[in-house]
Design a protein around this motif. Structure first.
Motif, PDB file in Angstrom:
ATOM      1  N   GLY A  42       0.785  -1.226   0.000  1.00 25.99           N
ATOM      2  CA  GLY A  42       0.000   0.000   0.000  1.00 25.99           C
ATOM      3  C   GLY A  42       0.812   1.269   0.000  1.00 25.99           C
ATOM      4  O   GLY A  42       0.269   2.367   0.176  1.00 25.99           O
ATOM      5  N   SER A  43       2.118   1.161  -0.256  1.00 21.30           N
ATOM      6  CA  SER A  43       2.972   2.356  -0.234  1.00 21.30           C
ATOM      7  C   SER A  43       2.889   3.161  -1.523  1.00 21.30           C
ATOM      8  O   SER A  43       3.340   4.306  -1.569  1.00 21.30           O
ATOM      9  CB  SER A  43       4.426   1.960   0.031  1.00 21.30           C
ATOM     10  OG  SER A  43       4.928   1.128  -1.010  1.00 21.30           O
ATOM     11  N   GLY A  44       2.332   2.564  -2.584  1.00 19.41           N
ATOM     12  CA  GLY A  44       2.191   3.285  -3.849  1.00 19.41           C
ATOM     13  C   GLY A  44       3.151   2.838  -4.937  1.00 19.41           C
ATOM     14  O   GLY A  44       3.168   3.424  -6.019  1.00 19.41           O
ATOM     15  N   LYS A  45       3.929   1.783  -4.661  1.00 20.12           N
ATOM     16  CA  LYS A  45       4.933   1.338  -5.629  1.00 20.12           C
ATOM     17  C   LYS A  45       4.293   0.942  -6.968  1.00 20.12           C
ATOM     18  O   LYS A  45       4.650   1.473  -8.022  1.00 20.12           O
ATOM     19  CB  LYS A  45       5.720   0.144  -5.073  1.00 20.12           C
ATOM     20  CG  LYS A  45       6.349   0.365  -3.712  1.00 20.12           C
ATOM     21  CD  LYS A  45       7.159  -0.840  -3.267  1.00 20.12           C
ATOM     22  CE  LYS A  45       6.381  -2.125  -3.206  1.00 20.12           C
ATOM     23  NZ  LYS A  45       5.256  -2.094  -2.231  1.00 20.12           N
ATOM     24  N   SER A  46       3.373  -0.008  -6.909  1.00 25.19           N
ATOM     25  CA  SER A  46       2.736  -0.485  -8.143  1.00 25.19           C
ATOM     26  C   SER A  46       1.835   0.579  -8.755  1.00 25.19           C
ATOM     27  O   SER A  46       1.685   0.640  -9.983  1.00 25.19           O
ATOM     28  CB  SER A  46       1.941  -1.756  -7.871  1.00 25.19           C
ATOM     29  OG  SER A  46       2.809  -2.838  -7.564  1.00 25.19           O
ATOM     30  N   THR A  47       1.250   1.423  -7.910  1.00 24.02           N
ATOM     31  CA  THR A  47       0.425   2.515  -8.437  1.00 24.02           C
ATOM     32  C   THR A  47       1.261   3.450  -9.291  1.00 24.02           C
ATOM     33  O   THR A  47       0.822   3.910 -10.350  1.00 24.02           O
ATOM     34  CB  THR A  47      -0.234   3.308  -7.292  1.00 24.02           C
ATOM     35  OG1 THR A  47      -1.075   2.432  -6.536  1.00 24.02           O
ATOM     36  CG2 THR A  47      -1.070   4.457  -7.834  1.00 24.02           C
ATOM     37  N   MET A  48       2.487   3.730  -8.848  1.00 24.55           N
ATOM     38  CA  MET A  48       3.380   4.579  -9.632  1.00 24.55           C
ATOM     39  C   MET A  48       3.672   3.943 -10.986  1.00 24.55           C
ATOM     40  O   MET A  48       3.617   4.620 -12.026  1.00 24.55           O
ATOM     41  CB  MET A  48       4.681   4.831  -8.879  1.00 24.55           C
ATOM     42  CG  MET A  48       5.687   5.672  -9.655  1.00 24.55           C
ATOM     43  SD  MET A  48       7.112   6.202  -8.671  1.00 24.55           S
ATOM     44  CE  MET A  48       7.861   4.606  -8.302  1.00 24.55           C
TER      45      MET A  48
END
Length: 257
Positions: A42-48
């Protein structure tokens, strides 16, 4: 070159489940940068990575790829600039097609593609040479259906497909996480060789702290949609796994080494 300028991505806007996945994200990758991204779930890695690939359109901000503003470009249109390998070896290839047919699809990306003329002799020779470089014994299995291969073999071929046209950005989204340790190490070796040989600008997401330190020229740590820490140059070379884990623990992030 890849630039993210004040990029924001929010899911379930206006509901109790609203999540601000990327918060005014700013980062710049120069040509040839190999950036390894770490962070908790949920840290945003894949979202980035999804925002760069066009899988998610951003709420605000700008994404620039080699001086081309791709912020509102569709995922399909952006595909000719982006190479991507997913965590699941089943993604990225057509299982009912042969090795050479899959490679031909990737090789003809961006041009009109048809199998009416079949695979050209020159293409077949080129594919055999590329497969031989993997040292997995696949160069003599061009007519084998992809679905019959092991996960590691499929992932290696997906890497070839993602880099055949020398993409402007290569996205590796935990691409060894589903493999056994020995196979994962081999796929990483192949990844690094392809990246270095073609001087590819690369973003690689991983949960493995050792790999994050060992590979790439930059390390980025994310938490709750923001960059928490970044290491480059000698600082990255001197970094140890315990030190990196301590940075996560001090930030209240659960990690695995």
């Amino acid at each position: 070159m890849l630039a993210l300028n004040n990029v924001n991505v929010t899911f379930n806007t206006g509901t109790v489940n609203e999540v601000h996945a990327l918060k005014n994200m700013n980062t710049l990758l120069e040509q040839g940068d190999f950036v390894v991204v770490v962070g908790g779930n949920g840290s945003g890695k894949s979202t980035m990575l999804n925002a760069v690939a066009g899988s998610y359109l951003v709420d605000s901000g700008k994404i620039v790829l080699d001086r081309t503003d791709v912020t509102w470009m569709s995922e399909h249109a952006r595909a000719k600039y982006v190479g991507r390998v997913f965590q699941d070896p089943m993604r990225g290839t057509a299982p009912d097609m042969t090795i050479e047919e899959n490679l031909a699809l990737a090789y003809r990306r961006g041009s009109r593609r048809t199998f009416k003329r079949g695979i050209k002799a020159a293409e077949r020779t080129h594919f055999r040479e590329l497969l031989a470089s993997l040292d997995l014994g696949l160069e003599d299995r061009l007519s084998t259906r992809i679905g019959l291969l092991s996960g590691g073999q499929r992932q290696a071929i997906t890497l070839l497909m993602a880099t055949l046209k020398k993409p402007r950005i290569l996205l590796l989204d935990e691409h060894t996480a589903a493999l056994d340790p020995k196979t994962a190490a081999r796929v990483l070796e192949i990844s690094v060789k392809l990246i270095e040989d073609d001087y590819l600008t690369t973003l690689m997401v991983t949960h493995n702290m050792g790999d994050a330190i060992k590979y790439g020229n930059r390390l980025v740590m994310m938490r709750e949609g923001e960059i928490l820490f970044e290491a480059t140059g000698q600082q990255k070379k001197d970094l140890t796994v315990p030190e990196l884990v301590d940075k996560f623990i001090s930030a209240g992030v659960e990690v695995r080494a």
